[in-house]
Design a protein around this motif. Structure first.
Motif, PDB file in Angstrom:
ATOM      1  N   TRP A 144       0.755  -1.283  -0.100  1.00 31.89           N
ATOM      2  CA  TRP A 144      -0.031   0.071  -0.090  1.00 31.89           C
ATOM      3  C   TRP A 144       0.937   1.308  -0.006  1.00 31.89           C
ATOM      4  CZ3 TRP A 144      -3.637   2.896  -1.148  1.00 31.89           C
ATOM      5  CH2 TRP A 144      -4.212   3.714  -0.430  1.00 31.89           C
ATOM      6  N   MET A 145       2.113   1.234   0.469  1.00 31.77           N
ATOM      7  CA  MET A 145       3.040   2.504   0.759  1.00 31.77           C
ATOM      8  C   MET A 145       3.672   2.502  -0.811  1.00 31.77           C
ATOM      9  SD  MET A 145       4.878   1.959   4.341  1.00 31.77           S
ATOM     10  CE  MET A 145       6.416   2.484   3.801  1.00 31.77           C
ATOM     11  N   ILE A 149       0.025   5.444  -7.168  1.00 33.35           N
ATOM     12  CA  ILE A 149      -0.503   6.918  -7.059  1.00 33.35           C
ATOM     13  C   ILE A 149      -0.961   7.449  -5.762  1.00 33.35           C
ATOM     14  CG2 ILE A 149      -2.495   8.480  -8.014  1.00 33.35           C
ATOM     15  CD1 ILE A 149      -2.976   6.033  -9.958  1.00 33.35           C
ATOM     16  N   PHE A 150      -1.680   6.594  -4.843  1.00 35.44           N
ATOM     17  CA  PHE A 150      -2.229   6.937  -3.417  1.00 35.44           C
ATOM     18  C   PHE A 150      -1.028   6.505  -2.579  1.00 35.44           C
ATOM     19  CE2 PHE A 150      -6.083   6.351  -6.083  1.00 35.44           C
ATOM     20  CZ  PHE A 150      -6.105   7.762  -6.287  1.00 35.44           C
ATOM     21  N   GLY A 151       0.011   5.811  -2.759  1.00 39.78           N
ATOM     22  CA  GLY A 151       1.002   5.109  -1.846  1.00 39.78           C
ATOM     23  C   GLY A 151       1.772   6.453  -1.305  1.00 39.78           C
ATOM     24  N   VAL A 152       1.962   6.290   0.168  1.00 41.90           N
ATOM     25  CA  VAL A 152       2.722   7.304   0.774  1.00 41.90           C
ATOM     26  C   VAL A 152       3.977   7.833   0.263  1.00 41.90           C
ATOM     27  CG1 VAL A 152       3.594   5.920   2.887  1.00 41.90           C
ATOM     28  CG2 VAL A 152       3.082   8.411   3.033  1.00 41.90           C
ATOM     29  N   GLN A 155       3.340   9.790  -2.932  1.00 41.78           N
ATOM     30  CA  GLN A 155       3.069  11.173  -2.549  1.00 41.78           C
ATOM     31  C   GLN A 155       3.844  12.031  -1.848  1.00 41.78           C
ATOM     32  OE1 GLN A 155      -0.879  11.896  -1.332  1.00 41.78           O
ATOM     33  NE2 GLN A 155      -1.662   9.802  -1.254  1.00 41.78           N
TER      34      GLN A 155
ATOM     35  N   TRP B  36       1.434   4.169   9.244  1.00 47.32           N
ATOM     36  CA  TRP B  36       0.636   4.510   8.058  1.00 47.32           C
ATOM     37  C   TRP B  36      -0.452   3.334   7.870  1.00 47.32           C
ATOM     38  CZ3 TRP B  36      -0.620   7.120   3.941  1.00 47.32           C
ATOM     39  CH2 TRP B  36      -0.785   6.548   2.821  1.00 47.32           C
ATOM     40  N   LEU B  48      -8.890   7.746   1.840  1.00 53.12           N
ATOM     41  CA  LEU B  48      -7.801   6.946   1.359  1.00 53.12           C
ATOM     42  C   LEU B  48      -7.351   7.287  -0.107  1.00 53.12           C
ATOM     43  CD1 LEU B  48      -7.109   4.782   3.264  1.00 53.12           C
ATOM     44  CD2 LEU B  48      -8.916   3.374   2.232  1.00 53.12           C
ATOM     45  N   GLN B  50      -7.048   9.837  -2.019  1.00 48.21           N
ATOM     46  CA  GLN B  50      -7.052  11.821  -2.216  1.00 48.21           C
ATOM     47  C   GLN B  50      -5.545  11.732  -2.155  1.00 48.21           C
ATOM     48  OE1 GLN B  50      -7.654  13.789   1.135  1.00 48.21           O
ATOM     49  NE2 GLN B  50      -9.381  14.900   0.136  1.00 48.21           N
ATOM     50  N   MET B  51      -5.000  12.744  -3.062  1.00 47.37           N
ATOM     51  CA  MET B  51      -3.493  13.203  -3.130  1.00 47.37           C
ATOM     52  C   MET B  51      -3.637  14.341  -2.313  1.00 47.37           C
ATOM     53  SD  MET B  51      -2.332  11.468  -5.703  1.00 47.37           S
ATOM     54  CE  MET B  51      -1.116  12.310  -6.429  1.00 47.37           C
ATOM     55  N   PRO B  54      -1.169  12.937   2.864  1.00 52.95           N
ATOM     56  CA  PRO B  54      -1.516  11.217   3.120  1.00 52.95           C
ATOM     57  C   PRO B  54      -1.237  10.982   4.657  1.00 52.95           C
ATOM     58  CG  PRO B  54       0.633  11.724   2.049  1.00 52.95           C
ATOM     59  CD  PRO B  54      -0.023  13.033   2.015  1.00 52.95           C
ATOM     60  N   TRP B 248      -8.020  -1.288   0.631  1.00 51.91           N
ATOM     61  CA  TRP B 248      -6.948  -1.045   1.247  1.00 51.91           C
ATOM     62  C   TRP B 248      -7.337  -0.637   2.667  1.00 51.91           C
ATOM     63  CZ3 TRP B 248      -2.646  -3.056   0.165  1.00 51.91           C
ATOM     64  CH2 TRP B 248      -2.518  -3.195  -0.933  1.00 51.91           C
ATOM     65  N   MET B 252      -5.943  -2.784   5.692  1.00 47.32           N
ATOM     66  CA  MET B 252      -5.259  -2.089   6.806  1.00 47.32           C
ATOM     67  C   MET B 252      -5.992  -2.492   8.394  1.00 47.32           C
ATOM     68  SD  MET B 252      -2.522  -0.947   5.679  1.00 47.32           S
ATOM     69  CE  MET B 252      -2.649  -2.326   4.230  1.00 47.32           C
TER      70      MET B 252
END
Lengths: 316, 284
Positions: A144-145, A149-152, A155, B36, B48, B50-51, B54, B248, B252
């Protein structure tokens, strides 16, 4: 069995090695009664399958068929196969790369934790967490990280202006290899850190005091005292880790399934693919047996150091 | 100003680079994935994906947890994991204690061979065994059952627990056992009433090691189990997706819950877990 109740024979059996030959067969019987469950498990579910694996690798056998004996056919076919050559290379890059990084970071972590500072106990506890948490969970968190696109990670990289678009962490062949190694290093460094720390604490402090009187500087003390003293622990930890890392499956299977293309396929994932997705059991097992030379080297060093440094056991 | 100068002169600033900076770096890198995971599990769907921001949650919600229990089989997997891990741990400690005691205290033919065998079987990688084990379980008709998972877990847990306990048993003064034997106790009674209570820390270390490993097994359930309701947490989670899309938020949330038992054990028994971890690698 009768004599077994007599105290003097007890004493002999418990204590003296020289007397063991004079003991009745009942001593053996007693011992093997205690050992039965252990031996059933070891022989029935580890040694027998191990031998069966070697035997199976000599067959051309698919799931459900009887199979035909083809000798070393599977092995010959594999080493000529460019895909498998790639798999060997991948496995070596992954295992040696990850173990080397874990060793360096682990040593660094241990040296940090070996100093006095506020909150050291808490820090030591927290740093071990990656080793405790189920690998599937932490690997999915990393996945997920790594999200495009949305991975931390992406980002943050984009927000800091380092890249314009997120990097395809699991979609590009070099990045994917780096990504799986990073997860393994993250998870495995605590093991190195804690064992090395335990090793550091067994170094007698008077050696350092003597060096201090001689005026040895920090780096020289580390190089000429700390490292040689840690040699045993570092070799044992590295070899254990090498065995585990060579056999690693979870991290790679979850993150990339061996992809993109075949860029991160290693022995274990390729075994799984050939044996269970391709139903070729004989060849699949042959793939997994390529780990043996590496295993043999690691076991050689392990038994040498583990048995030599361990004087609390007289068994091995 | 004077204080700052004194502080520099004392060489304290060196400690920032040698102690605090590396310690903080290690902590941040180690703990970030957990942070995270936790914040992701409390984010609403809209945040979740959204840019921009984070690292924070604006409108925390337990939606993901609710959906995890209503839409997935997480609870079933959790129960399966508990059962498999619990039974494996219990059996591993019993088998390990019996075998370890025999190796530590009895003098019998083949003792050295078995002692070394325990160490060597511990080192056999799992990936080598899953195909032949599949064959064995197929013939025993154990595929798709808990027993396949329990027995396969035992194959890599028992050798380690035995190895750990041999060391513990040998560190107990033998005179205590001899006294008990002279008083007429059988070997089994000596083990049960004298040796085991004295080696409680070793049993706890071994048991926690076994549980952690059993909670973690992946390749064996992946291969041996096909029905969704027989799966354990790790494999269940890795397959929790809608078509190609991973859920996700729910994943999580599941991760947080799946980590809880181990985090609780770890909080209370940290010393024993660390001991189990280092036993193989460090002297003693």
């Amino acid at each position: 069995m009768r004599s077994d109740l007599q105290p003097e024979s007890t004493d002999a059996r418990l204590e003296s090695r020289t007397f063991w030959s004079s003991l009745a067969g009942s001593a053996n019987l007693q011992a093997y009664l205690f050992l039965t469950p252990l031996l059933v498990l070891m022989i029935g579910f580890i040694i027998y399958p191990f031998v069966a694996a070697i035997w199976l690798s000599l067959f051309d056998k698919t799931t459900g068929s009887a199979g035909t004996l083809i000798g070393l056919g599977n092995y010959l076919e594999l080493i000529q196969d460019p895909v498998f050559q790639r798999v060997i290379l991948n496995t070596c890059i992954y295992a040696f790369g990850a173990v080397a990084l874990k060793l360096v970071f682990g040593l660094f972590m241990a040296l940090t934790l070996n100093q006095d500072f506020k909150g050291r106990t808490l820090a030591r506890g927290a740093l071990l967490l990656p080793w405790i948490i189920p690998t599937a969970v932490s690997t999915l968190v990393w996945m997920w990280m790594y999200n495009d696109i949305f991975g931390v990670i992406n980002q943050i990289l984009v927000n800091l202006g380092i890249v314009d678009w997120g990097l395809p962490w699991l979609g590009e062949y070099r990045l994917a290899m780096i990504a799986i190694i990073l997860v393994d290093v993250w998870r495995g460094t605590p093991f190195f850190g804690i064992t090395t720390l335990a090793g550091l604490q067994t170094i007698p402090s008077d050696i350092y005091e003597a060096a201090e009187i001689d005026g040895a500087i920090r780096f020289r003390r580390f190089w000429y005292i700390t490292l040689p003293q840690l040699k045993g622990v570092l070799i044992i930890t590295s070899m254990l880790s090498l065995i585990w890392t060579f056999g690693e499956f979870q991290i790679i299977y979850i993150l990339t399934r061996g992809g993109p293309g075949r860029a991160t396929h290693v022995f274990s994932t390729y075994t799984y693919e050939i044996a269970f997705l391709g139903t070729n059991l004989g060849k699949g097992v042959a793939v997994s047996l390529f780990i043996l030379p590496f295993l043999a080297i690691a076991v050689f060093f392990l038994t040498r150091y583990l048995l030599q440094t361990d004087d609390t056991r007289d068994v091995v | 100003m004077k204080n700052v100068l004194r502080w520099f002169r004392k060489g304290r600033w060196v400690r920032i680079f040698t102690v605090y900076f590396p310690a903080v770096m290690f902590l941040v890198v180690t703990l970030f994935p957990f942070y995270w995971m936790s914040i992701s599990s409390f984010k609403p769907q809209s945040e979740l994906y959204q840019m921009g921001k984070p690292l924070v949650v604006s409108n925390p919600t337990i939606e993901a947890y609710v959906k995890l229990f209503s839409d997935t089989m997480f609870l079933t997997w959790f129960k399966n994991s508990l059962w498999v891990a619990g039974v494996s741990t219990l059996i591993a400690v019993i088998v390990g204690a019996l075998g370890g005691y025999a190796i530590a205290r009895f003098r019998f033919t083949g003792r050295k061979l078995i002692g070394q065998g325990v160490l060597l079987t511990y080192l056999v990688p799992r990936t080598l065994l899953f195909i032949p084990l599949y064959d064995i379980f197929f013939r025993l008709n154990w595929l798709d059952s808990n027993w396949a998972l329990i027995v396969s877990t035992l194959t890599f847990v028992v050798p380690f627990v035995t190895w750990l306990l041999i060391g513990y048993f040998q560190s107990i003064p033998i005179e205590i056992e001899q006294c008990a034997r002279i008083d007429g106790a059988s070997h089994l009674q000596v083990l049960r009433y004298v040796v085991l209570p004295l080696s409680a820390p070793g049993l706890v270390s071994g048991g926690l090691f076994a549980f952690t490993q059993a909670w973690n097994i992946f390749i064996y359930p992946l291969v041996f189990i096909s029905s969704p309701d027989q799966k354990t947490i790790p494999v269940g989670l890795s397959m929790m997706q809608m078509g190609d899309v991973f859920l996700w938020g729910q994943l999580m949330a599941a991760g947080v819950l799946a980590s809880l038992p181990l985090v609780i054990f770890y909080t209370f028994f940290q010393r024993y877990m660390v001991e189990g971890l280092t036993a193989g690698a460090v002297k003693g």
